[in-house]
Enzyme design. Sequence first.
Site, PDB file in Angstrom:
ATOM      1  CE1 TYR A  22      65.198  36.226  11.329  1.00 27.16           C
ATOM      2  CE2 TYR A  22      64.877  35.186  13.487  1.00 27.16           C
ATOM      3  CZ  TYR A  22      64.822  35.565  12.056  1.00 27.16           C
ATOM      4  OH  TYR A  22      65.974  33.742  12.053  1.00 27.16           O
ATOM      5  CG  HIS A  99      64.760  36.025   3.487  1.00 28.68           C
ATOM      6  ND1 HIS A  99      64.260  34.580   4.160  1.00 28.68           N
ATOM      7  CD2 HIS A  99      65.289  35.389   2.269  1.00 28.68           C
ATOM      8  CE1 HIS A  99      64.744  34.264   3.584  1.00 28.68           C
ATOM      9  NE2 HIS A  99      64.996  33.670   2.204  1.00 28.68           N
TER      10      HIS A  99
END
EC number: 4.2.1.10
Length: 156
Positions: A22, A99
């Site tokens: 991430y 996302h």
Amino acid sequence: MKILVINGPNLNLLGNREPETYGRTTLATIEAELRRQASQAGVEIEFFQSNHEGALIDCLHAARGRVDAAVINPGALGHYSIALRDALAAVDYPAVEVHLSNIYRREEFRHHTVTAAVVAGQISGFGPLSYRLGLEAAIELARRRREAPPDGGSNG
């Protein structure tokens, strides 16, 4: 014009949680960048994050009649929460799903989101840029809805 940005479970840990997947950018940094982008576009922006499915649903419901579009990162809930999917389908504004990671390059169970079928579109895999692209799309969808003829023009 007002855009709602909603973040689901574990996104409060951005920058620390699985940085190899991430990245190291925090949610606060992403929000600051989106505030700048919204300000430049002359758009009001509101943020909400929760680790609880019901709180996200309550936020979506409370925004009815108050926002013009939403950007949502449902986190893992996007893969299995029929309740969140139904809440997105029930609101009177378009939503863009985002996302950070490319969910199609990850584990098989992440390749499908139940929420994708009820949002205007999905953006994934661009890290924090996914949010900026999502906000740009949400603003455009909201503008198109405002400009659509009242006799049933497309809402995006």
